[in-house]
Write a protein that holds these residues in place. Structure first.
Motif, mmCIF file in Angstrom:
data_model
loop_
_atom_site.group_PDB
_atom_site.id
_atom_site.type_symbol
_atom_site.label_atom_id
_atom_site.label_comp_id
_atom_site.label_asym_id
_atom_site.label_seq_id
_atom_site.Cartn_x
_atom_site.Cartn_y
_atom_site.Cartn_z
ATOM 1 N N LEU A 358 19.495 6.730 153.820
ATOM 2 C CA LEU A 358 19.292 5.582 154.711
ATOM 3 C C LEU A 358 18.276 5.948 155.774
ATOM 4 C CD1 LEU A 358 20.067 2.698 155.680
ATOM 5 C CD2 LEU A 358 21.706 3.805 157.219
ATOM 6 N N ALA A 359 17.129 5.290 155.772
ATOM 7 C CA ALA A 359 16.140 5.431 156.838
ATOM 8 C C ALA A 359 16.475 4.460 157.966
ATOM 9 C CB ALA A 359 14.739 5.148 156.298
ATOM 10 N N ILE A 360 16.062 4.803 159.181
ATOM 11 C CA ILE A 360 16.370 3.977 160.351
ATOM 12 C C ILE A 360 15.104 3.771 161.175
ATOM 13 C CG2 ILE A 360 17.721 3.786 162.479
ATOM 14 C CD1 ILE A 360 19.804 5.652 161.221
ATOM 15 N N ILE A 361 14.842 2.524 161.531
ATOM 16 C CA ILE A 361 13.875 2.204 162.603
ATOM 17 C C ILE A 361 14.688 1.709 163.788
ATOM 18 C CG2 ILE A 361 12.061 0.628 163.388
ATOM 19 C CD1 ILE A 361 11.063 0.431 160.525
ATOM 20 N N VAL A 362 14.376 2.207 164.985
ATOM 21 C CA VAL A 362 14.954 1.654 166.212
ATOM 22 C C VAL A 362 13.806 1.244 167.125
ATOM 23 C CG1 VAL A 362 16.498 1.987 168.168
ATOM 24 C CG2 VAL A 362 16.939 3.209 166.034
ATOM 25 N N THR A 363 13.892 0.031 167.674
ATOM 26 C CA THR A 363 12.887 -0.440 168.618
ATOM 27 C C THR A 363 13.487 -1.571 169.451
ATOM 28 O OG1 THR A 363 10.565 -1.144 168.815
ATOM 29 C CG2 THR A 363 11.846 -2.111 167.008
ATOM 30 N N ALA A 364 12.636 -2.267 170.200
ATOM 31 C CA ALA A 364 13.035 -3.443 170.987
ATOM 32 C C ALA A 364 12.082 -4.575 170.663
ATOM 33 C CB ALA A 364 12.992 -3.123 172.482
ATOM 34 N N ASP A 365 12.531 -5.807 170.899
ATOM 35 C CA ASP A 365 11.663 -6.956 170.618
ATOM 36 C C ASP A 365 10.683 -7.231 171.754
ATOM 37 O OD1 ASP A 365 13.781 -7.739 172.234
ATOM 38 O OD2 ASP A 365 14.012 -9.708 171.310
ATOM 39 N N HIS A 366 10.985 -6.697 172.934
ATOM 40 C CA HIS A 366 10.096 -6.834 174.091
ATOM 41 C C HIS A 366 10.702 -6.029 175.225
ATOM 42 C CE1 HIS A 366 13.201 -9.507 175.587
ATOM 43 N NE2 HIS A 366 13.093 -10.220 174.481
ATOM 44 N N ALA A 367 9.963 -5.852 176.278
ATOM 45 C CA ALA A 367 10.493 -5.259 177.507
ATOM 46 C C ALA A 367 11.049 -6.368 178.399
ATOM 47 C CB ALA A 367 9.392 -4.497 178.242
ATOM 48 N N THR A 368 12.212 -6.093 179.009
ATOM 49 C CA THR A 368 12.755 -6.978 180.049
ATOM 50 C C THR A 368 13.137 -6.100 181.241
ATOM 51 O OG1 THR A 368 13.738 -8.335 178.285
ATOM 52 C CG2 THR A 368 14.325 -8.895 180.546
ATOM 53 N N PRO A 369 12.152 -5.676 182.034
ATOM 54 C CA PRO A 369 12.431 -4.736 183.122
ATOM 55 C C PRO A 369 13.203 -5.404 184.258
ATOM 56 C CG PRO A 369 10.079 -4.818 182.565
ATOM 57 C CD PRO A 369 10.727 -5.992 181.929
ATOM 58 N N LYS A 373 12.395 -8.912 186.125
ATOM 59 C CA LYS A 373 13.363 -9.974 185.807
ATOM 60 C C LYS A 373 12.841 -10.959 184.769
ATOM 61 C CE LYS A 373 15.650 -9.993 190.349
ATOM 62 N NZ LYS A 373 16.146 -10.862 191.429
ATOM 63 N N SER A 374 11.883 -10.554 183.958
ATOM 64 C CA SER A 374 11.407 -11.406 182.870
ATOM 65 C C SER A 374 10.753 -10.515 181.821
ATOM 66 C CB SER A 374 10.417 -12.458 183.374
ATOM 67 O OG SER A 374 9.235 -11.848 183.828
ATOM 68 N N HIS A 375 10.418 -11.122 180.693
ATOM 69 C CA HIS A 375 9.739 -10.370 179.647
ATOM 70 C C HIS A 375 8.345 -9.963 180.131
ATOM 71 C CE1 HIS A 375 12.220 -12.652 176.340
ATOM 72 N NE2 HIS A 375 12.973 -12.098 177.273
ATOM 73 N N THR A 376 7.892 -8.792 179.711
ATOM 74 C CA THR A 376 6.528 -8.348 180.024
ATOM 75 C C THR A 376 5.830 -7.948 178.730
ATOM 76 O OG1 THR A 376 7.080 -6.003 180.324
ATOM 77 C CG2 THR A 376 7.349 -7.454 182.245
ATOM 78 N N ASP A 377 4.525 -7.684 178.841
ATOM 79 C CA ASP A 377 3.749 -7.321 177.655
ATOM 80 C C ASP A 377 3.730 -5.815 177.421
ATOM 81 O OD1 ASP A 377 2.134 -6.572 179.805
ATOM 82 O OD2 ASP A 377 0.273 -7.058 178.758
ATOM 83 N N ASP A 378 4.571 -5.054 178.126
ATOM 84 C CA ASP A 378 4.554 -3.600 177.983
ATOM 85 C C ASP A 378 4.909 -3.171 176.562
ATOM 86 O OD1 ASP A 378 4.446 -2.167 180.870
ATOM 87 O OD2 ASP A 378 5.380 -4.137 181.018
ATOM 88 N N PRO A 379 4.330 -2.062 176.094
ATOM 89 C CA PRO A 379 4.712 -1.561 174.771
ATOM 90 C C PRO A 379 6.159 -1.074 174.774
ATOM 91 C CG PRO A 379 3.335 0.045 175.918
ATOM 92 C CD PRO A 379 3.344 -1.195 176.763
ATOM 93 N N VAL A 380 6.807 -1.197 173.633
ATOM 94 C CA VAL A 380 8.205 -0.772 173.494
ATOM 95 C C VAL A 380 8.252 0.483 172.634
ATOM 96 C CG1 VAL A 380 9.032 -3.142 173.726
ATOM 97 C CG2 VAL A 380 8.619 -2.193 171.436
ATOM 98 N N PRO A 381 9.271 1.337 172.839
ATOM 99 C CA PRO A 381 9.374 2.546 172.019
ATOM 100 C C PRO A 381 9.779 2.231 170.589
ATOM 101 C CG PRO A 381 11.273 2.360 173.471
ATOM 102 C CD PRO A 381 10.342 1.241 173.847
#
Length: 427
Positions: A358-369, A373-381
């Motif tokens: 089983l391979a795994i990808i973990v990430t986020a759909d966006h940053a919410t710092p 207090k809102s979504h930003t365009d920052d890159p996610v890990p």
């Protein structure tokens, strides 16, 4: 249909913060499971839609599944409608994403756009039923209303006699319409806006008029509804208005996920938008029950559903909501806690019971710092972890460390899954 590995694609909603934050919730959180996946995996970062775009969850998830949302996106409303089990009569019905809200009915001043996040799904269901099939009194117009989870709902404005257009503004002042996408307004006046047409067509003008008629009738009905009278008696905010945004008039059309990746593809999700995306893009869509507030129970339930799905499918996409809301509320400590709960009750037990190959990808759909207090365009890990794939030097799942990983930085989220598929999964 053979793949070298089965793949779990785990997306933690809004888990990332800003690269420029002095300290992020991922850096502060105790998360040995996620850090282990990163330590023995290949890490990188990703702009989930693109630089300069602070994405809403719908376009971000579409992108994460390998589609350019600019090519297939038709608006949030239709996706939420499909997620709520509603159909759309294209050309004559326009779907909106909606929130129950609290307003001053005399001035339409917004007191709380989400009813203080205190509205139960059962209360919302009763309120939606009072508005469903509402006759709007012009252009053969009517409204279909369905509550989903908490304060959220879907509103479909339709006409029996006139064609309609999705090119109308939101009445929600917190989001501005940019084509079919809404973006968070930097500043706004806290009043319900009049819905105006975005182009000079008869269809858009009629749609805007019908949406405004619905808004006014909804306030009249909801303000006196027994659910709200009871809420006032309890000292709670009444849910006496509906805010509308993200109109759309058609369902996205694209190559189904099973065909795109030549495999059995499943989507596990709890929120209508992710459920809708799974259904629209042709995955076997497994609806998770709404959270109960008991993280151990909720994540054990989600892990059990995930392992069952992995036994029957080749790629399983799992969307966990936890960190996003406290990010919107600016609550750093609660966001950290939500990440720790996912790690303790989902990720660590997953690793203990990890199926072979089983391979795994973990990430986020966006940053919410919480700092914004809102979504930003920052890159996610991003981390990709699979047996037999040599790890890089990254030792923790954080924004800054993953950014330096050997996977590199993806300029668009829709590049990630096709790249991982091509390099590691396809025979």
């Amino acid at each position: 249909m053979g793949l070298r590995y089965k793949l779990l694609y785990l997306v933690l909603d809004g888990a990332a913060d800003r690269l420029s934050d002095p300290e992020t919730t991922l850096e502060k959180a105790s998360k040995p499971g996620l850090d282990k996946i990163a330590k023995y995996g290949l890490c990188g970062a990703m702009y989930t839609v693109g630089k300069g775009i602070a994405p809403e969850s719908d376009e971000a998830v579409i992108s994460l599944l390998g589609y350019d949302p600019h090519e297939v996106y038709t608006g949030r409303g239709p996706i939420e409608a499909v997620g709520a089990g509603l159909s759309l009569r294209e050309g004559y019905e326009i779907a909106f994403r909606a929130n129950f809200a609290t307003i001053d009915p005399s001035s339409y001043r917004i007191i709380d756009r989400r009813v203080g996040r205190s509205l139960t799904s059962e209360e919302a269901r009763q309120l939606a039923e009072a508005l469903d099939n509402l006759d709007l009194g012009a252009y053969g117009g009517y409204a279909r209303v369905k509550a989903t989870i908490g304060h959220r709902a879907v509103v479909i404005i339709g006409s029996r006699t006139h064609r309609l257009s999705p090119m109308v503004e939101n009445n929600d002042p917190a989001y501005e319409r940019k084509g079919l996408i809404s973006v968070a307004a930097k500043e706004f006046q806290p009043f319900l806006k009049e819905v105006k047409p975005l182009d000079n067509t008869v269809e858009a003008r009629i749609t805007a008029e019908l949406a405004n008629l619905f808004t006014r009738k909804a306030v009249e009905i909801l303000d006196k509804h027994p659910v709200n009278e009871e809420r006032r008696r309890k000292g709670l905010l009444p849910a006496n208005a509906i805010v509308l945004r993200d109109a759309g008039g058609s369902i996205p059309k694209a190559t189904p996920l099973n065909t795109k990746y030549n495999c059995r593809f499943a989507v596990l999700a709890e929120m209508p938008v992710e459920i809708g995306i799974g259904r629209i893009f042709g995955a076997d869509t497994i609806v998770l029950p709404p959270p109960t507030g008991d993280p151990r129970r909720d994540y054990e339930e989600r892990l059990d559903a995930t392992l069952k799905a992995i036994s029957k499918h080749d790629i399983v996409y799992v969307h966990l909501k936890g960190p996003d809301e406290p990010g919107h509320d600016g609550d750093f400590e609660l966001k950290k806690k939500r990440i720790e709960e996912i790690d303790k009750y989902f990720v660590q037990p997953l690793l203990e019971n990890r199926p072979s190959r089983l391979a795994i990808i973990v990430t986020a759909d966006h940053a919410t710092p919480p700092s914004v207090k809102s979504h930003t365009d920052d890159p996610v890990p991003v981390v990709f972890n699979a047996e037999g794939v040599a790890p890089d030097e990254v030792d923790a799942f954080t924004e800054k460390k993953c950014y330096r990983g050997r996977l590199g930085v993806y300029e668009h989220g829709w590049q990630l899954l096709p790249d991982i598929y091509r390099r590691f999964l396809a025979e």
